[in-house]
Scaffold this motif. Structure first.
Motif, PDB file in Angstrom:
ATOM      1  N   ILE A 178      46.890  14.348  -9.655  1.00  0.00           N
ATOM      2  CA  ILE A 178      48.015  13.779  -9.451  1.00  0.00           C
ATOM      3  C   ILE A 178      48.514  12.806 -10.225  1.00  0.00           C
ATOM      4  O   ILE A 178      49.357  12.623 -10.933  1.00  0.00           O
ATOM      5  CB  ILE A 178      48.347  13.718  -7.857  1.00  0.00           C
ATOM      6  N   ALA A 179      47.548  11.946 -10.469  1.00  0.00           N
ATOM      7  CA  ALA A 179      47.724  10.617 -11.134  1.00  0.00           C
ATOM      8  C   ALA A 179      48.079  10.979 -12.570  1.00  0.00           C
ATOM      9  O   ALA A 179      48.709  10.471 -13.309  1.00  0.00           O
ATOM     10  CB  ALA A 179      46.740   9.722 -10.933  1.00  0.00           C
ATOM     11  N   VAL A 180      47.137  11.749 -13.163  1.00  0.00           N
ATOM     12  CA  VAL A 180      46.935  12.136 -14.473  1.00  0.00           C
ATOM     13  C   VAL A 180      48.261  12.896 -14.818  1.00  0.00           C
ATOM     14  O   VAL A 180      48.996  12.806 -15.924  1.00  0.00           O
ATOM     15  CB  VAL A 180      45.889  13.232 -14.908  1.00  0.00           C
ATOM     16  N   ILE A 181      48.655  13.731 -13.799  1.00  0.00           N
ATOM     17  CA  ILE A 181      49.909  14.660 -13.996  1.00  0.00           C
ATOM     18  C   ILE A 181      51.230  13.637 -14.069  1.00  0.00           C
ATOM     19  O   ILE A 181      52.148  13.733 -14.843  1.00  0.00           O
ATOM     20  CB  ILE A 181      50.250  15.548 -12.994  1.00  0.00           C
ATOM     21  N   LEU A 182      51.177  12.646 -13.315  1.00  0.00           N
ATOM     22  CA  LEU A 182      52.322  11.925 -13.001  1.00  0.00           C
ATOM     23  C   LEU A 182      52.184  10.837 -14.547  1.00  0.00           C
ATOM     24  O   LEU A 182      53.618  10.810 -14.945  1.00  0.00           O
ATOM     25  CB  LEU A 182      52.319  10.822 -11.987  1.00  0.00           C
ATOM     26  N   TRP A 183      51.134  10.248 -14.905  1.00  0.00           N
ATOM     27  CA  TRP A 183      51.224   9.516 -16.213  1.00  0.00           C
ATOM     28  C   TRP A 183      51.531  10.485 -17.238  1.00  0.00           C
ATOM     29  O   TRP A 183      52.213   9.939 -18.178  1.00  0.00           O
ATOM     30  CB  TRP A 183      49.664   9.049 -16.252  1.00  0.00           C
ATOM     31  N   SER A 184      51.055  11.578 -17.355  1.00  0.00           N
ATOM     32  CA  SER A 184      51.319  12.490 -18.397  1.00  0.00           C
ATOM     33  C   SER A 184      52.976  13.004 -18.428  1.00  0.00           C
ATOM     34  O   SER A 184      53.636  12.823 -19.644  1.00  0.00           O
ATOM     35  CB  SER A 184      50.724  13.936 -18.558  1.00  0.00           C
ATOM     36  N   LEU A 185      53.590  13.264 -17.405  1.00  0.00           N
ATOM     37  CA  LEU A 185      54.965  13.338 -17.350  1.00  0.00           C
ATOM     38  C   LEU A 185      55.762  12.168 -17.757  1.00  0.00           C
ATOM     39  O   LEU A 185      56.694  12.298 -18.307  1.00  0.00           O
ATOM     40  CB  LEU A 185      55.301  13.773 -15.807  1.00  0.00           C
ATOM     41  N   GLY A 186      55.294  10.952 -17.287  1.00  0.00           N
ATOM     42  CA  GLY A 186      56.018   9.692 -17.838  1.00  0.00           C
ATOM     43  C   GLY A 186      55.856   9.473 -19.239  1.00  0.00           C
ATOM     44  O   GLY A 186      56.921   9.250 -19.811  1.00  0.00           O
ATOM     45  N   ALA A 187      54.750   9.918 -19.795  1.00  0.00           N
ATOM     46  CA  ALA A 187      54.633   9.788 -21.207  1.00  0.00           C
ATOM     47  C   ALA A 187      55.499  10.790 -22.065  1.00  0.00           C
ATOM     48  O   ALA A 187      56.110  10.478 -23.127  1.00  0.00           O
ATOM     49  CB  ALA A 187      53.185  10.002 -21.761  1.00  0.00           C
ATOM     50  N   MET A 188      55.433  12.189 -21.554  1.00  0.00           N
ATOM     51  CA  MET A 188      56.330  13.121 -21.920  1.00  0.00           C
ATOM     52  C   MET A 188      57.656  12.893 -22.023  1.00  0.00           C
ATOM     53  O   MET A 188      58.670  13.263 -22.870  1.00  0.00           O
ATOM     54  CB  MET A 188      56.111  14.640 -21.374  1.00  0.00           C
ATOM     55  N   LEU A 189      58.200  12.045 -21.016  1.00  0.00           N
ATOM     56  CA  LEU A 189      59.614  12.054 -20.755  1.00  0.00           C
ATOM     57  C   LEU A 189      60.215  10.631 -21.464  1.00  0.00           C
ATOM     58  O   LEU A 189      61.230  10.059 -21.014  1.00  0.00           O
ATOM     59  CB  LEU A 189      59.852  12.040 -19.349  1.00  0.00           C
ATOM     60  N   ASP A 190      59.258   9.992 -22.153  1.00  0.00           N
ATOM     61  CA  ASP A 190      59.706   8.606 -22.509  1.00  0.00           C
ATOM     62  C   ASP A 190      59.910   7.434 -21.548  1.00  0.00           C
ATOM     63  O   ASP A 190      60.768   6.772 -21.782  1.00  0.00           O
ATOM     64  CB  ASP A 190      60.695   8.772 -23.724  1.00  0.00           C
ATOM     65  N   GLN A 191      59.260   7.640 -20.514  1.00  0.00           N
ATOM     66  CA  GLN A 191      59.298   6.661 -19.293  1.00  0.00           C
ATOM     67  C   GLN A 191      57.910   6.407 -18.838  1.00  0.00           C
ATOM     68  O   GLN A 191      57.613   6.734 -17.658  1.00  0.00           O
ATOM     69  CB  GLN A 191      60.310   7.498 -18.116  1.00  0.00           C
ATOM     70  N   PRO A 192      56.964   5.709 -19.802  1.00  0.00           N
ATOM     71  CA  PRO A 192      55.687   5.742 -19.313  1.00  0.00           C
ATOM     72  C   PRO A 192      55.560   4.555 -18.283  1.00  0.00           C
ATOM     73  O   PRO A 192      55.983   3.523 -18.399  1.00  0.00           O
ATOM     74  CB  PRO A 192      55.089   5.121 -20.679  1.00  0.00           C
ATOM     75  N   ALA A 193      54.737   4.945 -17.333  1.00  0.00           N
ATOM     76  CA  ALA A 193      54.040   4.062 -16.447  1.00  0.00           C
ATOM     77  C   ALA A 193      52.618   3.703 -16.571  1.00  0.00           C
ATOM     78  O   ALA A 193      52.127   4.676 -17.264  1.00  0.00           O
ATOM     79  CB  ALA A 193      54.160   4.468 -14.933  1.00  0.00           C
ATOM     80  N   SER A 194      52.164   2.634 -16.168  1.00  0.00           N
ATOM     81  CA  SER A 194      50.793   2.416 -16.465  1.00  0.00           C
ATOM     82  C   SER A 194      49.983   3.209 -15.486  1.00  0.00           C
ATOM     83  O   SER A 194      50.327   4.019 -14.399  1.00  0.00           O
ATOM     84  CB  SER A 194      50.368   0.848 -15.861  1.00  0.00           C
ATOM     85  N   LEU A 195      48.575   3.479 -15.787  1.00  0.00           N
ATOM     86  CA  LEU A 195      47.879   4.396 -15.045  1.00  0.00           C
ATOM     87  C   LEU A 195      47.545   4.022 -13.604  1.00  0.00           C
ATOM     88  O   LEU A 195      47.566   4.722 -12.664  1.00  0.00           O
ATOM     89  CB  LEU A 195      46.655   4.573 -15.730  1.00  0.00           C
ATOM     90  N   ALA A 196      47.594   2.545 -13.527  1.00  0.00           N
ATOM     91  CA  ALA A 196      47.636   2.050 -12.118  1.00  0.00           C
ATOM     92  C   ALA A 196      48.813   2.255 -11.262  1.00  0.00           C
ATOM     93  O   ALA A 196      48.390   2.521 -10.124  1.00  0.00           O
ATOM     94  CB  ALA A 196      47.357   0.357 -12.242  1.00  0.00           C
ATOM     95  N   GLN A 197      49.882   2.276 -11.925  1.00  0.00           N
ATOM     96  CA  GLN A 197      51.371   2.788 -11.158  1.00  0.00           C
ATOM     97  C   GLN A 197      50.939   3.894 -10.631  1.00  0.00           C
ATOM     98  O   GLN A 197      51.547   4.300  -9.701  1.00  0.00           O
ATOM     99  CB  GLN A 197      52.251   2.293 -11.954  1.00  0.00           C
ATOM    100  N   CYS A 198      50.515   4.859 -11.520  1.00  0.00           N
ATOM    101  CA  CYS A 198      50.392   6.300 -11.039  1.00  0.00           C
ATOM    102  C   CYS A 198      49.437   6.613 -10.315  1.00  0.00           C
ATOM    103  O   CYS A 198      49.674   7.360  -9.470  1.00  0.00           O
ATOM    104  CB  CYS A 198      50.169   7.001 -12.628  1.00  0.00           C
ATOM    105  N   THR A 199      48.275   5.951 -10.215  1.00  0.00           N
ATOM    106  CA  THR A 199      47.345   5.998  -9.168  1.00  0.00           C
ATOM    107  C   THR A 199      47.846   5.766  -7.848  1.00  0.00           C
ATOM    108  O   THR A 199      47.362   6.332  -6.882  1.00  0.00           O
ATOM    109  CB  THR A 199      46.030   5.403  -9.445  1.00  0.00           C
TER     110      THR A 199
END
Length: 77
Positions: A21-42
């Motif tokens: 789920i963390a990787v999916i959230l991080w990837s979605l954020g990167a794809m939608l130009d709303q990146p979050a840190s991996l720590a926030q996603c975890t």
């Protein structure tokens, strides 16, 4: 399956879901130009996994309670 094996299996399962789920959230954020840190996603994924596990526990508890009430012969119907 022993209690220790069951506990290990549960822990591995939760960690795998958490990481996925963390990787999916991080990837979605990167794809939608709303990146979050991996720590926030975890942190977010840990919250989602905890909510899912509580929901699953409540569902199993409710099912067990309804099954027990169906087999309870001391209560009048």
């Amino acid at each position: 399956m022993t209690g220790r094996q069951s506990l290990l299996r549960l822990a591995v399962s939760l960690v795998v879901w958490w990481m996925l789920i963390a990787v999916i959230l991080w990837s979605l954020g990167a794809m939608l130009d709303q990146p979050a840190s991996l720590a926030q996603c975890t942190a977010s994924s840990a919250f989602l996994v905890a909510i899912g596990e509580v929901g699953d526990w409540l569902r199993r508890r409710r099912r067990a309670d309804s099954a027990a009430s169906l087999h309870d012969t001391s209560r009048p119907t």
